[in-house]
Design a protein around this motif. Structure first.
Motif, PDB file in Angstrom:
ATOM      1  N   ASN A  43       0.830  -1.208   0.000  1.00  0.00           N
ATOM      2  CA  ASN A  43       0.000   0.000   0.000  1.00  0.00           C
ATOM      3  C   ASN A  43       0.861   1.254   0.000  1.00  0.00           C
ATOM      4  O   ASN A  43       0.492   2.279   0.536  1.00  0.00           O
ATOM      5  CB  ASN A  43      -0.918  -0.002   1.230  1.00  0.00           C
ATOM      6  N   ALA A  44       2.041   1.137  -0.628  1.00  0.00           N
ATOM      7  CA  ALA A  44       2.970   2.259  -0.593  1.00  0.00           C
ATOM      8  C   ALA A  44       2.380   3.518  -1.188  1.00  0.00           C
ATOM      9  O   ALA A  44       2.690   4.627  -0.775  1.00  0.00           O
ATOM     10  CB  ALA A  44       4.258   1.878  -1.323  1.00  0.00           C
ATOM     11  N   ALA A  45       1.507   3.350  -2.176  1.00  0.00           N
ATOM     12  CA  ALA A  45       0.932   4.534  -2.815  1.00  0.00           C
ATOM     13  C   ALA A  45      -0.026   5.267  -1.899  1.00  0.00           C
ATOM     14  O   ALA A  45      -0.387   6.414  -2.162  1.00  0.00           O
ATOM     15  CB  ALA A  45       0.206   4.127  -4.095  1.00  0.00           C
ATOM     16  N   SER A  59      -7.810   7.359   3.002  1.00  0.00           N
ATOM     17  CA  SER A  59      -7.341   6.761   1.752  1.00  0.00           C
ATOM     18  C   SER A  59      -6.250   5.725   1.950  1.00  0.00           C
ATOM     19  O   SER A  59      -5.931   4.984   1.022  1.00  0.00           O
ATOM     20  CB  SER A  59      -6.829   7.862   0.816  1.00  0.00           C
ATOM     21  N   ALA A  60      -5.677   5.656   3.145  1.00  0.00           N
ATOM     22  CA  ALA A  60      -4.551   4.753   3.365  1.00  0.00           C
ATOM     23  C   ALA A  60      -4.939   3.288   3.212  1.00  0.00           C
ATOM     24  O   ALA A  60      -4.089   2.445   2.927  1.00  0.00           O
ATOM     25  CB  ALA A  60      -3.957   4.979   4.760  1.00  0.00           C
ATOM     26  N   HIS A  81       1.380  -1.063  10.806  1.00  0.00           N
ATOM     27  CA  HIS A  81       1.706   0.361  10.736  1.00  0.00           C
ATOM     28  C   HIS A  81       0.458   1.211  10.536  1.00  0.00           C
ATOM     29  O   HIS A  81       0.440   2.380  10.892  1.00  0.00           O
ATOM     30  CB  HIS A  81       2.725   0.624   9.611  1.00  0.00           C
ATOM     31  N   HIS A  82      -0.597   0.624   9.974  1.00  0.00           N
ATOM     32  CA  HIS A  82      -1.860   1.353   9.865  1.00  0.00           C
ATOM     33  C   HIS A  82      -2.513   1.505  11.233  1.00  0.00           C
ATOM     34  O   HIS A  82      -3.163   2.518  11.503  1.00  0.00           O
ATOM     35  CB  HIS A  82      -2.821   0.619   8.933  1.00  0.00           C
ATOM     36  N   ARG A  88      -4.514   7.702  13.011  1.00  0.00           N
ATOM     37  CA  ARG A  88      -5.627   6.767  13.182  1.00  0.00           C
ATOM     38  C   ARG A  88      -5.987   6.614  14.656  1.00  0.00           C
ATOM     39  O   ARG A  88      -7.164   6.501  15.015  1.00  0.00           O
ATOM     40  CB  ARG A  88      -5.281   5.396  12.585  1.00  0.00           C
ATOM     41  N   LEU A  89      -4.995   6.613  15.529  1.00  0.00           N
ATOM     42  CA  LEU A  89      -5.268   6.540  16.960  1.00  0.00           C
ATOM     43  C   LEU A  89      -6.027   7.779  17.427  1.00  0.00           C
ATOM     44  O   LEU A  89      -6.928   7.688  18.266  1.00  0.00           O
ATOM     45  CB  LEU A  89      -3.961   6.389  17.739  1.00  0.00           C
ATOM     46  N   ARG A  90      -5.674   8.936  16.848  1.00  0.00           N
ATOM     47  CA  ARG A  90      -6.376  10.159  17.226  1.00  0.00           C
ATOM     48  C   ARG A  90      -7.837  10.094  16.792  1.00  0.00           C
ATOM     49  O   ARG A  90      -8.748  10.459  17.545  1.00  0.00           O
ATOM     50  CB  ARG A  90      -5.702  11.374  16.595  1.00  0.00           C
ATOM     51  N   GLU A  91      -8.067   9.626  15.583  1.00  0.00           N
ATOM     52  CA  GLU A  91      -9.449   9.494  15.109  1.00  0.00           C
ATOM     53  C   GLU A  91     -10.223   8.493  15.954  1.00  0.00           C
ATOM     54  O   GLU A  91     -11.403   8.703  16.256  1.00  0.00           O
ATOM     55  CB  GLU A  91      -9.464   9.064  13.646  1.00  0.00           C
TER      56      GLU A  91
END
Length: 502
Positions: A43-45, A59-60, A81-82, A88-91
């Motif tokens: 998912n590098a992009a 989008s990640a 890493h996601h 993401r933790l903040r959300e």
């Protein structure tokens, strides 16, 4: 990174089989691994390449969704890493309920947020290096409609944050896999979608028999080993699997004593509904789909909401064979059908006529998601599934309101009214479906009666006349109106004409 069978991906260089692997030695293909790109992933992009590029939580996961949708055999190797991304933790933190009860750590949402950025970066670092440890879940009990107690768990605040972040990542995979008749705790699906699917399925399909089933103590009897095997069908990231094991093995704290659990998942955490759906996807859903295609002689509909499910059949023989087969299937995975809550009944368009011909009276009813389903007729005489508020639900809720009013007896009327307004509004938002307005109105009247008795009893000097009470009810208890469309209308919109019973 995702790893598929014989299929290249953006993060995996096309595989080269060892000599003599083709044809003669089938197992050889399993020992070959794709060669990952240097410093890259599938998912590098969609993920951060440099510190200056912000991480987009929305989008990640697009690459994961696309790969999961396109390759049902792909196994994902780089997911952690996601999960530990600070964004993401903040959300996940802001998605939590602000006034929820604290877990064993005593940490509240507001207290954690006083140094939010420092706390989130510290949590992210611990997740990245493997230093995160799950805390035991504080056990509490809530009343059920049948008078028993349901055990619930209250995780520690950081466990709630990480679980919600993990659910977002794993949903990108499993939402591509889950079948259409699974409704419980899924994004974009609700209990009313499941109720509509049952109603429309019984109405338009040739359903004459209904198997109303419930899995006994489902969340308490999930076998951890089977669950991990099911997860590893799709998740090859050992850090994610280890994280899930930490939550399963954290145990519960009850009465100051930590209890280790070898079976089940604790209800109350964000991860539990997803784990339950994964378990039943492999143990139940896929098997049902296969059984229906191979063994059913007539129409079959299935709707599942978590561990509560309903199946409709055209022929009684299909229903009886399915009931025996599904009981054996579930037992293989440590699950059992509840003997008192599992019934096969005659139900459908022709049930009233057929039973009348045999002198058996009205068709039986069944309860599903708080509603009693009955064989009824419309004003024009056509068959319809009549959904009425379950009597057990009403009695349990009124008992809870009576107890709470007794506790609030000497509060100002405005505070009591605000509480009762929330009760009546919440009840109506769920139960106010077409043709159930009379029962919702009756619930509002009963709440008003309980309030009147409370106000009368709190003072022996002042008399509360009926006119003043009516004014209070008009001000504080909202009038009843239907909140939901007819099942066929909503189902057509949400499915765009595709079946949600199959």
């Amino acid at each position: 990174m995702s790893q598929g069978r014989g299929k290249s991906d953006r993060g995996v260089v096309p595989k080269k089989l060892p000599n003599k692997a083709a044809g003669a030695i089938p197992e050889a293909a399993e020992v070959v691994e794709g060669r990952p790109r240097a410093k890259g992933n599938a998912n590098a992009a969609h993920t951060r390449r440099t510190p200056s590029r912000p991480y987009d939580v929305h989008s990640a996961l697009d690459g994961i969704r696309q790969t999961a949708r396109g390759d049902r055999q792909a196994r994902f190797t780089t997911l952690m890493h996601h999960v530990h991304a600070v964004e993401r933790l903040r959300e996940a933190y802001f998605a939590l309920k602000r006034d929820a009860a604290a877990g064993v750590d005593g940490q509240t949402w507001h207290a954690y947020g006083q140094e939010l950025e420092h706390n989130l970066h510290d949590l992210s670092g611990r997740l990245a290096r493997g230093g995160y440890h799950a805390k035991p879940v504080k056990r509490v009990y809530i009343d059920k409609a049948d008078g028993s107690k349901r055990p619930l768990g209250v995780p520690a605040l950081e466990d709630k944050i990480v679980q919600r972040a993990a659910v977002e990542v794993l949903n990108a995979i499993y939402e591509q896999d889950f079948l259409g008749f699974s409704y419980g705790f899924r994004p974009g699906k609700s209990a009313h979608d499941a109720l509509d699917a049952v109603t429309v399925g019984v109405s338009i399909k040739r359903v004459n028999w209904v198997l109303d089933a419930d899995i006994s103590k489902f969340f308490d009897t999930i076998e951890h080993d089977w669950l991990i095997k099911f997860i590893e069908h799709r998740v090859a990231d050992t850090r994610i699997v280890r994280l899930i094991r930490k939550w399963l093995n954290a145990g519960v704290m009850e009465g100051g004593r930590r209890i280790q659990q070898e079976l089940g998942t604790v209800q109350g955490g964000s991860i539990s509904p997803l784990l339950a759906n994964i378990y039943l996807h492999y143990a139940f859903d896929l098997w049902v789909k296969q059984w229906r295609e191979r063994h059913a002689r007539g129409d079959v509909i299935v709707v599942r909401y978590a561990d509560d499910w309903v199946a409709g059949f055209q022929f009684k023989g299909d229903a009886e064979r399915f009931q025996r087969a599904v009981a054996a299937r579930l037992e293989h995975f440590g699950l059992k059908l509840h003997p008192d809550k599992t019934r096969l009944i005659e139900f459908g368009r022709f049930a009233r006529v057929n039973r009348g011909r045999r002198g058996q009276g009205k068709p039986d009813t069944f309860d599903f998601l708080g509603f009693t389903h009955c064989c009824g007729t419309s004003r024009t005489g056509r068959f319809m599934v009549l959904r009425l508020t379950s009597g057990k639900r009403v009695r349990a809720k009124l008992l809870a309101v009576k107890t709470e009013l007794r506790r609030r007896m000497h509060q100002p009327i405005a505070e009591q009214g605000a509480y009762l307004r929330a009760v009546v509004s919440g009840h109506a938002r769920y139960f106010a479906v077409p043709c159930n307005g009379a029962r919702v109105q009756a619930f509002r009247w009963q709440v008003g009666r309980l309030w009147y008795r409370t106000l009368v009893r709190r003072s022996q000097k002042k008399h509360l006349n009926i006119k003043r009470m009516h004014r209070l009810l008009t001000v504080w208890l909202p009038p009843v109106r239907i909140h939901h469309p007819y099942p066929g209308q909503r189902l057509i919109v949400t499915t765009r004409g595709r079946s949600r019973m199959r």
